[in-house]
Write a protein that holds these residues in place. Structure first.
Motif, mmCIF file in Angstrom:
data_model
loop_
_atom_site.group_PDB
_atom_site.id
_atom_site.type_symbol
_atom_site.label_atom_id
_atom_site.label_comp_id
_atom_site.label_asym_id
_atom_site.label_seq_id
_atom_site.Cartn_x
_atom_site.Cartn_y
_atom_site.Cartn_z
ATOM 1 N N ARG A 6 0.817 -1.201 -0.079
ATOM 2 C CA ARG A 6 -0.064 0.107 0.079
ATOM 3 C C ARG A 6 0.948 1.293 0.013
ATOM 4 O O ARG A 6 2.094 1.231 0.130
ATOM 5 C CB ARG A 6 -0.889 0.020 1.045
ATOM 6 C CG ARG A 6 -1.863 -1.018 1.019
ATOM 7 C CD ARG A 6 -2.975 -1.109 2.340
ATOM 8 N NE ARG A 6 -3.410 0.433 2.478
ATOM 9 C CZ ARG A 6 -4.483 0.827 1.824
ATOM 10 N NH1 ARG A 6 -5.127 0.311 0.852
ATOM 11 N NH2 ARG A 6 -4.826 2.137 2.127
ATOM 12 N N SER A 9 1.454 3.407 5.219
ATOM 13 C CA SER A 9 1.153 2.489 6.579
ATOM 14 C C SER A 9 1.418 3.027 7.808
ATOM 15 O O SER A 9 2.286 4.139 7.684
ATOM 16 C CB SER A 9 2.184 1.279 6.282
ATOM 17 O OG SER A 9 2.001 0.167 7.547
ATOM 18 N N TYR A 10 0.852 2.533 8.738
ATOM 19 C CA TYR A 10 1.004 3.203 10.191
ATOM 20 C C TYR A 10 2.475 2.697 10.544
ATOM 21 O O TYR A 10 2.985 3.096 11.471
ATOM 22 C CB TYR A 10 0.105 2.321 11.079
ATOM 23 C CG TYR A 10 -1.403 3.357 10.901
ATOM 24 C CD1 TYR A 10 -1.419 4.765 11.328
ATOM 25 C CD2 TYR A 10 -2.242 2.821 10.288
ATOM 26 C CE1 TYR A 10 -2.648 5.478 11.224
ATOM 27 C CE2 TYR A 10 -3.663 3.501 10.264
ATOM 28 C CZ TYR A 10 -3.723 4.663 10.734
ATOM 29 O OH TYR A 10 -4.788 5.419 10.748
ATOM 30 N N ASP A 11 2.939 1.530 9.797
ATOM 31 C CA ASP A 11 4.426 1.100 10.591
ATOM 32 C C ASP A 11 4.419 0.761 11.750
ATOM 33 O O ASP A 11 5.448 0.791 12.378
ATOM 34 C CB ASP A 11 5.345 1.936 9.899
ATOM 35 C CG ASP A 11 5.714 2.076 8.395
ATOM 36 O OD1 ASP A 11 5.469 1.172 7.607
ATOM 37 O OD2 ASP A 11 5.799 3.307 7.979
ATOM 38 N N GLN A 12 3.380 -0.012 12.290
ATOM 39 C CA GLN A 12 3.187 -0.377 13.591
ATOM 40 C C GLN A 12 2.912 -1.918 13.746
ATOM 41 O O GLN A 12 2.083 -2.446 13.231
ATOM 42 C CB GLN A 12 2.088 0.193 14.433
ATOM 43 C CG GLN A 12 2.586 1.575 14.442
ATOM 44 C CD GLN A 12 1.205 2.437 15.447
ATOM 45 O OE1 GLN A 12 0.377 1.648 15.873
ATOM 46 N NE2 GLN A 12 1.202 3.644 15.315
ATOM 47 N N HIS A 13 3.774 -2.746 14.313
ATOM 48 C CA HIS A 13 3.289 -4.151 14.533
ATOM 49 C C HIS A 13 2.366 -4.583 15.410
ATOM 50 O O HIS A 13 2.428 -4.923 16.457
ATOM 51 C CB HIS A 13 4.889 -4.938 14.929
ATOM 52 C CG HIS A 13 4.899 -6.257 14.830
ATOM 53 N ND1 HIS A 13 4.333 -7.436 15.651
ATOM 54 C CD2 HIS A 13 4.797 -7.186 13.672
ATOM 55 C CE1 HIS A 13 4.487 -8.676 15.318
ATOM 56 N NE2 HIS A 13 4.739 -8.547 13.892
ATOM 57 N N CYS A 14 0.984 -4.284 15.018
ATOM 58 C CA CYS A 14 -0.066 -4.256 15.744
ATOM 59 C C CYS A 14 -1.263 -4.689 14.832
ATOM 60 O O CYS A 14 -1.442 -4.302 13.632
ATOM 61 C CB CYS A 14 -0.528 -2.828 16.335
ATOM 62 S SG CYS A 14 -2.127 -2.543 16.846
ATOM 63 N N ALA A 15 -2.019 -5.586 15.348
ATOM 64 C CA ALA A 15 -3.219 -6.064 14.351
ATOM 65 C C ALA A 15 -4.256 -4.866 14.119
ATOM 66 O O ALA A 15 -4.655 -4.927 12.826
ATOM 67 C CB ALA A 15 -3.860 -7.240 14.951
ATOM 68 N N ARG A 18 -2.405 -3.031 11.339
ATOM 69 C CA ARG A 18 -2.571 -3.443 10.130
ATOM 70 C C ARG A 18 -3.600 -3.537 9.371
ATOM 71 O O ARG A 18 -3.828 -3.519 8.276
ATOM 72 C CB ARG A 18 -1.955 -5.074 10.045
ATOM 73 C CG ARG A 18 -0.447 -5.317 10.623
ATOM 74 C CD ARG A 18 0.387 -4.895 9.444
ATOM 75 N NE ARG A 18 1.531 -5.290 9.656
ATOM 76 C CZ ARG A 18 2.614 -4.595 10.154
ATOM 77 N NH1 ARG A 18 2.546 -3.314 10.399
ATOM 78 N NH2 ARG A 18 3.874 -5.178 10.394
ATOM 79 N N ASP A 21 -4.484 -0.262 8.080
ATOM 80 C CA ASP A 21 -3.584 -0.165 6.855
ATOM 81 C C ASP A 21 -4.541 -0.886 5.639
ATOM 82 O O ASP A 21 -4.378 0.172 4.527
ATOM 83 C CB ASP A 21 -2.454 -1.118 6.826
ATOM 84 C CG ASP A 21 -1.349 -0.568 7.659
ATOM 85 O OD1 ASP A 21 -1.457 0.799 8.166
ATOM 86 O OD2 ASP A 21 -0.116 -0.773 8.024
ATOM 87 N N LEU A 22 -5.325 -1.617 5.573
ATOM 88 C CA LEU A 22 -6.147 -2.148 4.673
ATOM 89 C C LEU A 22 -7.301 -1.153 4.530
ATOM 90 O O LEU A 22 -7.719 -1.187 3.469
ATOM 91 C CB LEU A 22 -6.360 -3.659 4.992
ATOM 92 C CG LEU A 22 -5.143 -4.549 4.862
ATOM 93 C CD1 LEU A 22 -5.255 -5.851 5.241
ATOM 94 C CD2 LEU A 22 -4.314 -4.104 3.478
#
Length: 209
Positions: A6, A9-15, A18, A21-22
């Motif tokens: 995309r 992105s928020y660039d965070q390892h968080c569900a 993510r 992001d979509l």
């Protein structure tokens, strides 16, 4: 086809991040709302998303294809038109929209002068209330138009714009009653008993076990 990256992105390892992001961009979940009612042509989508520009809609659909939420296919002759439809992952967003609609229902109030209204926009908020009828196909008629809801024995639900072929029940009501049902201020039985809704059954509707 591999998933395309995309543009943002928020660039965070968080569900949750993510997921946003979509589907967190403006208009994306409303496109999902429209496509949950079935495949749609671009022109039909644009007509039922008043306020979205053609460039914005095209961009959102491209993003959603890249995220594997939407596919585009050509209808066979004589139609020979392209339609957009949700993938299974896209259809998995129905519970998300149901929860979001339930959360937002108390904010509806009376339509503002600038508000567009489409009958099928009430389908998702009414799914819970219509489940009182058991399984089958329910056609709902408002002054603004018609939509139908399919209630499965396994608890599954689906809806479509327009009238249904041979529905098991027909419900006629108004948007004010829809808002009350969606907000939990009224049950479907109470709406019928008070005369705010008229329910006609054309076939027995099986109760859920």
């Amino acid at each position: 086809m591999p998933r395309q990256p995309r543009r943002r992105s928020y660039d965070q390892h968080c569900a949750a991040a993510r997921a946003l992001d979509l589907v967190g961009d403006r208009w994306t979940l409303l496109v999902v709302r429209e496509l949950l009612a079935g495949p749609r042509r671009y022109t039909d989508l644009h007509a039922d998303l008043p306020g979205v520009s053609t460039d914005m809609l095209a961009g959102r659909l491209k993003d959603m294809e890249g995220a594997e939420l939407v596919t585009r296919r050509r209808l066979p002759p004589p139609a020979s038109a392209y339609v957009y439809e949700l993938t299974p992952r896209g259809r998995d967003l129905l519970p998300v929209l149901r929860t979001l609609a339930a959360w937002g229902a108390p904010e509806l109030g009376e339509p503002r002068p600038t508000d567009a209204v489409r009958a099928h926009w009430y389908a998702i908020p009414l799914l819970g209330a219509l489940a009182e009828l058991g399984t089958g196909v329910v056609q709902v008629t408002l002054d603004e138009g018609e939509f139908h809801v399919r209630l499965g024995a396994d608890g599954s639900v689906a809806y479509g714009d327009g009238a249904a072929d041979a529905p098991d029940a027909r419900l006629r009501t108004d948007t004010a009653t829809c808002r009350a049902l969606a907000a939990g201020e009224l049950t479907l039985g109470e709406a019928v008993e008070s005369g705010r809704a008229v329910l006609e059954r054309s076939a027995p509707v099986a109760a859920r076990g």
